[in-house]
Design an enzyme around this catalytic site. Sequence first.
Site, short mmCIF file in Angstrom:
data_model
loop_
_atom_site.label_atom_id
_atom_site.label_comp_id
_atom_site.label_asym_id
_atom_site.label_seq_id
_atom_site.Cartn_x
_atom_site.Cartn_y
_atom_site.Cartn_z
N ARG A 140 -14.16 -4.52 -0.33
CA ARG A 140 -12.70 -4.51 -0.56
C ARG A 140 -12.27 -3.33 -1.44
O ARG A 140 -11.38 -3.46 -2.27
CB ARG A 140 -12.21 -5.83 -1.18
CG ARG A 140 -12.52 -7.05 -0.40
CD ARG A 140 -11.87 -7.10 0.99
NE ARG A 140 -12.42 -8.22 1.72
CZ ARG A 140 -13.48 -8.10 2.52
NH1 ARG A 140 -14.04 -6.92 2.75
NH2 ARG A 140 -13.96 -9.15 3.14
N CYS A 150 -6.71 -13.90 0.21
CA CYS A 150 -7.58 -14.19 -0.94
C CYS A 150 -7.11 -13.39 -2.16
O CYS A 150 -6.91 -12.18 -2.07
CB CYS A 150 -9.03 -13.86 -0.61
SG CYS A 150 -9.73 -15.06 0.52
N GLU A 206 -8.21 -9.19 -6.09
CA GLU A 206 -8.17 -8.41 -4.84
C GLU A 206 -6.73 -8.00 -4.54
O GLU A 206 -6.48 -6.91 -4.01
CB GLU A 206 -8.74 -9.27 -3.69
CG GLU A 206 -8.83 -8.53 -2.38
CD GLU A 206 -9.53 -9.35 -1.29
OE1 GLU A 206 -10.51 -10.06 -1.59
OE2 GLU A 206 -9.07 -9.28 -0.14
C1 LIG Z 1 -3.03 -14.88 5.61
C2 LIG Z 1 -3.80 -13.70 5.14
C3 LIG Z 1 -5.13 -13.57 5.49
C4 LIG Z 1 -5.86 -12.45 5.07
N1 LIG Z 1 -7.17 -12.36 5.43
C5 LIG Z 1 -7.89 -11.27 5.04
C6 LIG Z 1 -9.26 -11.14 5.41
O1 LIG Z 1 -9.82 -11.98 6.12
N2 LIG Z 1 -9.93 -10.04 4.99
C7 LIG Z 1 -9.35 -9.07 4.23
O2 LIG Z 1 -10.01 -8.08 3.87
N3 LIG Z 1 -8.04 -9.18 3.84
C8 LIG Z 1 -7.31 -10.26 4.23
N4 LIG Z 1 -6.00 -10.37 3.85
C9 LIG Z 1 -5.42 -9.37 2.93
C10 LIG Z 1 -4.68 -8.18 3.63
O3 LIG Z 1 -4.19 -8.57 4.89
C11 LIG Z 1 -5.58 -6.96 3.76
O4 LIG Z 1 -5.98 -6.48 2.49
C12 LIG Z 1 -4.88 -5.82 4.53
O5 LIG Z 1 -5.83 -4.84 4.86
C13 LIG Z 1 -3.75 -5.16 3.73
O6 LIG Z 1 -3.03 -4.32 4.61
P1 LIG Z 1 -1.47 -4.05 4.39
O7 LIG Z 1 -1.03 -3.02 5.34
O8 LIG Z 1 -0.71 -5.31 4.39
O9 LIG Z 1 -1.51 -3.45 2.91
P2 LIG Z 1 -0.37 -3.43 1.83
O10 LIG Z 1 -0.30 -4.74 1.13
O11 LIG Z 1 0.89 -2.89 2.40
O12 LIG Z 1 -0.99 -2.35 0.82
C14 LIG Z 1 -2.23 -2.63 0.16
C15 LIG Z 1 -2.69 -1.35 -0.56
O13 LIG Z 1 -2.98 -0.34 0.40
C16 LIG Z 1 -2.20 0.83 0.16
N5 LIG Z 1 -1.85 1.40 1.47
C17 LIG Z 1 -1.39 0.75 2.56
N6 LIG Z 1 -1.21 1.61 3.58
C18 LIG Z 1 -1.56 2.83 3.12
C19 LIG Z 1 -1.57 4.14 3.70
N7 LIG Z 1 -1.20 4.37 4.95
N8 LIG Z 1 -1.99 5.17 2.91
C20 LIG Z 1 -2.38 4.98 1.63
N9 LIG Z 1 -2.37 3.77 1.02
C21 LIG Z 1 -1.97 2.70 1.77
C22 LIG Z 1 -0.96 0.33 -0.58
O14 LIG Z 1 -0.34 1.37 -1.34
C23 LIG Z 1 -1.59 -0.76 -1.45
O15 LIG Z 1 -2.17 -0.22 -2.62
C24 LIG Z 1 -5.24 -11.47 4.26
C25 LIG Z 1 -3.88 -11.61 3.92
C26 LIG Z 1 -3.17 -12.70 4.36
C27 LIG Z 1 -1.72 -12.83 3.99
#
Ligand SMILES: Cc1cc2nc3c(=O)[nH]c(=O)nc-3n(C[C@H](O)[C@H](O)[C@H](O)COP(=O)(O)OP(=O)(O)OC[C@H]3O[C@@H](n4cnc5c(N)ncnc54)[C@H](O)[C@@H]3O)c2cc1C
Length: 296
Positions: A169, A217, A287
């Site tokens: 992560r 998580c 996380e």
């Molecule tokens: C119901 C649920 C289930 C989930 N299950 C999992 C799982 O099984 N495994 C897991 O690993 N995670 C899980 N997650 C967490 C989450 O979905 C992941 O961490 C996902 O990868 C985050 O992506 P996001 O685009 O929503 O990131 P955001 O929340 O929009 O951003 C997260 C971070 O990434 C940075 N970021 C985003 N896009 C960019 C970009 N293009 N360039 C530079 N920085 C960027 C942001 O600035 C921030 O610091 C879950 C979440 C939920 C709500």
Amino acid sequence: MNTQTSKECSFTWQTNVCLAPYSTFKIGGEAKLFAKVSSKKELLSALSYCHENDLYYYILGKGSNTLFDDRGFDGAVILNGLAGFEQKGGAFEVLSGTSFSLFAMQSAKIGYGGLEYAAGIPGSIGGAIFMNAGASGQEIASLVESVDYINEDGKYKCYPKEELLFKYRWSSFHKMKGFIFSASLRLYPDAAARKVQIELINKRKQTQPLKEPSCGCVFRNGKEFIAGKLIDEMNLKGLQIGGAQVSNTHGNFIINRGSAKAQDVKDLVQIIEDNVFEKTQYKLEREIRYVPYQRN
Ligand SMILES: Cc1cc2nc3c(=O)[nH]c(=O)nc-3n(C[C@H](O)[C@H](O)[C@H](O)COP(=O)(O)OP(=O)(O)OC[C@H]3O[C@@H](n4cnc5c(N)ncnc54)[C@H](O)[C@@H]3O)c2cc1C
């Protein structure tokens, strides 16, 4: 809602935009400035505007790992609207705003394996790379061939996998300031991928509170423990502060019961950490990404 158009480009900077709808937690105050960028030109223009005006900015994917502050964000939020992918055999060039879940389902449906676990992760490809998202023993790092990156001064660089570090992560991008533009992912032919994916989706539905707003998580697992199991063993499931509650379905999820404030989530996180440390001496690591109102 007030609007203000950037000089160099056609996209719009909006002012005082409520951030709650842009986070899967459904929590957060207003962003001073907010823009959705849908092309490279718009992205470069938004970054240069922030740079020139010394604006604190936050790159937002799908907001599924982001907890905004109750006061909002005293800077500019850049929402990633760059979506789509190109396929050459097992190599996929994917724009960073593409839905991780949707891409995982589409690739599995056409017979490619590697992202079975990702259907149901509500993030973007950029967020998945940044966080090195994973589940069920797989993580996106294993598929990455290279990442196209735009530094905050607008300079473009293609990072081959060998120049990047991915850990549980975590990725090198945590230490960089810029924008993950796209990624080259290598998937492999696997006729059973979609079947396995459906099984994993069904498992998720049974073990996670998917109908309530959350950010998945909250804590990383440790070498010696699974955070959710540990929280369950501490009898913390169901514990509620204001509108934030430790899910009864999964100990590592905090859910928004409808009116949760970021402060409720932060207080609950602190209580969980203190309880776990007091009873086990394990230090939980967060996380989810908390975004402060102002630059530290
Ligand atoms: C119901 C649920 C289930 C989930 N299950 C999992 C799982 O099984 N495994 C897991 O690993 N995670 C899980 N997650 C967490 C989450 O979905 C992941 O961490 C996902 O990868 C985050 O992506 P996001 O685009 O929503 O990131 P955001 O929340 O929009 O951003 C997260 C971070 O990434 C940075 N970021 C985003 N896009 C960019 C970009 N293009 N360039 C530079 N920085 C960027 C942001 O600035 C921030 O610091 C879950 C979440 C939920 C709500």
